[in-house]
Design a protein around this motif. Structure first.
Motif, PDB file in Angstrom:
ATOM      1  N   UNK A  12       0.923  -1.106  -0.032  1.00  0.00           N
ATOM      2  CA  UNK A  12      -0.033   0.123   0.057  1.00  0.00           C
ATOM      3  C   UNK A  12       0.780   1.019  -0.081  1.00  0.00           C
ATOM      4  N   UNK A  14       3.968   1.480  -0.817  1.00  0.00           N
ATOM      5  CA  UNK A  14       4.838   1.671  -2.107  1.00  0.00           C
ATOM      6  C   UNK A  14       3.863   2.181  -3.168  1.00  0.00           C
ATOM      7  N   UNK A  15       2.628   1.603  -3.289  1.00  0.00           N
ATOM      8  CA  UNK A  15       1.629   1.934  -4.353  1.00  0.00           C
ATOM      9  C   UNK A  15       1.492   3.665  -4.265  1.00  0.00           C
ATOM     10  N   UNK A  18       4.487   5.436  -5.666  1.00  0.00           N
ATOM     11  CA  UNK A  18       4.393   5.244  -7.176  1.00  0.00           C
ATOM     12  C   UNK A  18       3.455   6.406  -7.756  1.00  0.00           C
ATOM     13  N   UNK A  19       2.320   6.301  -6.953  1.00  0.00           N
ATOM     14  CA  UNK A  19       1.075   7.167  -7.692  1.00  0.00           C
ATOM     15  C   UNK A  19       1.605   8.563  -7.298  1.00  0.00           C
ATOM     16  N   UNK A  22       4.078   9.577 -10.050  1.00  0.00           N
ATOM     17  CA  UNK A  22       3.435   9.525 -11.606  1.00  0.00           C
ATOM     18  C   UNK A  22       2.728  11.298 -11.399  1.00  0.00           C
ATOM     19  N   UNK A  25       5.222  13.541 -12.370  1.00  0.00           N
ATOM     20  CA  UNK A  25       5.778  13.603 -13.755  1.00  0.00           C
ATOM     21  C   UNK A  25       4.586  14.160 -14.425  1.00  0.00           C
ATOM     22  N   UNK A  58      10.687   4.834  -9.403  1.00  0.00           N
ATOM     23  CA  UNK A  58       9.629   3.927  -9.593  1.00  0.00           C
ATOM     24  C   UNK A  58       9.859   2.377 -10.060  1.00  0.00           C
TER      25      UNK A  58
END
Lengths: 78, 175
Positions: A12, A14-15, A18-19, A22, A25, A58
């Motif tokens: 959770x 890590x998710x 990463x989100x 993103x 970015x 990521x």
């Protein structure tokens, strides 16, 4: 804490990380497009480098997920 | 609901055949909608990869949008442009509409006529001494080309003008 609970919490986290990268970015891309249209070319390369660094983060996290799974599988087989 | 309709919707109770909808769309929706955290991380990393590529493409895209034309183009006699008046011209190509304005103070300025919001053609409002985009009521300052009202956020690209022997020339873009 069991390995399964640890894994759930970890993935959770890590998710979420990463989100977040993103979204960063995405922001960098819109910023670059705006700079391109304004004619501020000096910011384009640093923005692309920052985006690549976020991509590397990521990839690192994804690699960690795979490694965690592999180790968990190995522990189960023992 | 008649028994006939019911059997069409939920499958025949007597023979055990599946319902029409399940035969037409044999997709197990529970498995179809389930996305694990691992799959989501993979998907987001792929998205991240594509975004990084798009960022590099933008960085190299400056080669295609750079306004560095140094082409010199004759626009016409300066006397044709009366005080507080304007004229339209194309620079540097026939597909690039521009507008030259002589302000009430007597200064000559020229800009791209393409609005930086959604590319409508801007016009000079003599009464208010400002450049106006009629599509979304965007307003630009006549002396600098900067947006002062409405949706545009970027300045109008400015064309360099030169006066030689009482003739107007467009000589490039101002940074």
């Amino acid at each position: 804490m069991s390995l399964r609970t640890q894994g759930t919490t970890l993935f959770t986290a890590i998710l979420v990380l990463v989100a977040t990268t993103v979204v960063l970015q995405l922001w960098l891309l819109t910023f670059s497009m705006e700079a391109l249209l304004r004619g501020h070319y000096s910011t384009l390369i640093p923005a692309a480098i920052a985006s690549t660094v976020l991509l590397a983060i990521n990839f690192g996290l994804l690699r960690y997920v795979f490694r965690f799974d592999r180790e968990a599988q190995r522990n189960l087989e023992r | 609901m008649s028994p006939e309709t019911e059997s069409k919707m939920d499958g025949c109770v007597a023979c055990g055949q599946t319902a029409c909808s399940q035969r037409d769309f044999p997709i197990e929706w529970e498995g179809d909608h389930y996305v694990s955290r691992r799959e989501m991380v993979k998907f987001l990393t792929l998205g991240s990869f594509l975004l990084a590529i798009a960022n590099w493409a933008t960085a190299f895209g400056k080669r295609f949008v750079r306004r560095d034309s140094t082409q010199v183009k004759l626009l016409g006699p300066a006397k044709d442009l009366e005080q507080n008046g304007y004229m339209l011209f194309r620079y540097p190509t026939a597909e690039s509409p521009c507008i030259a304005i002589r302000t009430p103070e007597g200064r000559f300025v020229a800009y791209s006529q393409v609005c930086t919001h959604l590319s409508c053609a801007v016009v000079y409002d003599k009464a208010e001494n400002q450049i106006v985009c009629p599509c979304h009521r965007g307003v630009f300052d006549v002396n600098q080309g900067t947006p002062v009202a409405g949706p545009p956020t970027r300045s109008l690209p400015r064309v360099k003008l030169e006066l030689r022997d009482d003739q107007f020339y467009a000589t490039g873009w101002k940074a």
